[in-house]
Design an enzyme around this catalytic site. Structure first.
Site, mmCIF file in Angstrom:
data_model
loop_
_atom_site.group_PDB
_atom_site.id
_atom_site.type_symbol
_atom_site.label_atom_id
_atom_site.label_comp_id
_atom_site.label_asym_id
_atom_site.label_seq_id
_atom_site.Cartn_x
_atom_site.Cartn_y
_atom_site.Cartn_z
ATOM 1 N N THR A 1 0.874 -1.313 -0.030
ATOM 2 C CA THR A 1 0.040 -0.059 0.073
ATOM 3 C C THR A 1 0.814 1.226 -0.150
ATOM 4 O O THR A 1 1.997 1.501 0.600
ATOM 5 C CB THR A 1 -1.002 -0.012 1.254
ATOM 6 O OG1 THR A 1 -1.459 1.275 1.361
ATOM 7 C CG2 THR A 1 -0.114 0.015 2.576
ATOM 8 N N TYR B 1 -1.467 0.081 9.963
ATOM 9 C CA TYR B 1 -1.714 -0.581 8.731
ATOM 10 C C TYR B 1 -0.549 -0.521 8.076
ATOM 11 O O TYR B 1 0.080 -1.479 7.299
ATOM 12 C CB TYR B 1 -3.034 -0.103 7.985
ATOM 13 C CG TYR B 1 -3.231 -0.692 6.878
ATOM 14 C CD1 TYR B 1 -3.495 -1.969 6.495
ATOM 15 C CD2 TYR B 1 -3.172 0.366 5.578
ATOM 16 C CE1 TYR B 1 -3.568 -2.501 5.228
ATOM 17 C CE2 TYR B 1 -3.308 -0.077 4.232
ATOM 18 C CZ TYR B 1 -3.452 -1.287 4.120
ATOM 19 O OH TYR B 1 -3.853 -2.045 2.956
#
Ligand code: UFG
Length: 327
Positions: free
Chosen positions: A117, A141
């Site tokens: 990501t 995350y």
């Protein structure tokens, strides 16, 4: 038989990947614990229920199918939640991935495609985010995904595990045939939340922060169509099967849109008002995340033809109105 093990194949992106893999002549084997995925989304190949935190579950599936490659989508992926429950993210995303990577090597499956990501880059003002940019994640995350990138690099050096890492920007849209789509319970992502507000499934969209240092005060993101995104994965798989070296690719368009701009596009596409209220910032949100790389286009031959907001919201709206899994 060209089986590809798809972890998270019952989820939003994984289910679209299974469709693209099937269309390209592979047999996608979905491995999913169904915590956030949907059995109804598994339409394009066999389903194996299991948990990445139980390595024996993964070993069993490698033995049964002898896959030529792994596509690893399974993960917890909510920025906000990761700030409240960091341990959950480290356990699920890092330990689960470590089990999977170890099992792949144990079974001689040396082609690995990983969903990472742009959240691994963190908040970097006025920096063009390409694959060589420094990575300073500001939420758990992003940190968990960065850790898995490091594991892959170590396993490449030690065991020759060839891998492609895709750093996604913001994935949106749905299968144009509405066979699969985005469906989270609870929903946290911007475009489906806007569509919920449009058709009255929620009272209003809350804009998380209007005091960011951006032209209209709201966060800017680079949105990429889920079908374009999974096409890149099929190209990444081919890259590995052709024997090319491990590589990192950003998957974004290079165009940034603020939250308010996304809302405006949704008004046009749906031809309806979007009820909204202004709220506080959400912890962990970066001000601006926009890709500054065309490596995927030049090296993989990727094209992001469907990745314009109008198309993404049109496809998401079609799915929203016609398709959903059982709640
Ligand atoms: N937003 C709102 N209101 C909402 C929901 C979102 O204003 O109710 C805003 C967010 O603050 C953010 C933007 O809309 O500025 C997009 O938020 P999303 O929750 O849709 O997506 P994120 O950018 O937080 O994260 C998503 C994925 C991550 C991925 C990341 C990359 O969830 O997995 O994109 O930017 F890493």
């Amino acid at each position: 038989m060209k089986h590809v093990l798809v972890t998270g194949g019952a989820g939003y992106i994984g289910s679209h990947a299974c469709k693209a893999l099937k269309q390209s002549g592979y047999i996608p084997v979905t491995f999913d614990n169904l915590n956030t995925g949907w059995k109804e989304a598994v339409k394009f190949g066999p389903f194996e229920h299991g948990d990445l935190l139980n390595k024996s579950d993964i070993d069993r599936v490698f033995q049964k199918y002898n896959p030529i490659a792994v596509m690893h989508f399974a993960a917890l992926s909510q920025v906000g939640e990761s700030m409240q429950k960091p341990g959950l993210y480290w356990e699920n995303n890092v330990m689960g991935s470590l089990n999977l990577i170890q099992s792949a090597v144990d079974h001689g499956c040396m082609n690995f495609v990983f969903s990472s990501t742009c959240a691994t880059y963190g908040d970097q003002d006025n920096v063009v985010l390409d694959e060589n940019s420094a990575q300073h994640p500001i939420n758990a995350y992003g940190a968990s995904k960065r850790a898995v990138e490091n594991i892959l690099s170590n396993y490449q050096a030690a065991f020759g595990l060839n891998h492609v890492i895709f750093r996604y920007f913001n994935v949106a849209g749905a299968d144009p045939d509405a066979e699969v789509g985005e469906f989270h319970q609870p929903e946290t992502h911007l475009i489906p939340l806007i569509l919920d507000a449009v058709d009255g499934k929620r009272d209003a969209l809350t804009i998380f922060g209007t005091d960011y240092d951006t032209p209209d005060g709201t966060c800017i993101r680079d949105y990429v169509h889920v079908c374009d995104l999974v096409d890149a994965h099929v190209l990444g798989l081919k890259w590995l099967l052709d024997g090319k070296a491990s590589r990192v690719f950003n998957l974004g368009t290079g165009d940034g849109f603020s939250v308010r701009e996304v809302v405006d596009h949704a008004k046009h596409v749906t031809n309806r008002p979007v009820p909204m209220v202004e709220g506080d910032r959400r912890p962990g949100d970066c001000t601006k995340l926009v890709s500054g790389s065309n490596r995927a286009l030049t090296e993989l031959g990727w094209s992001a033809d469907r990745s314009n907001l109008k198309q993404m919201i049109t496809d998401a709206w079609r799915w929203h109105q016609n398709g959903a899994y059982n709640e």
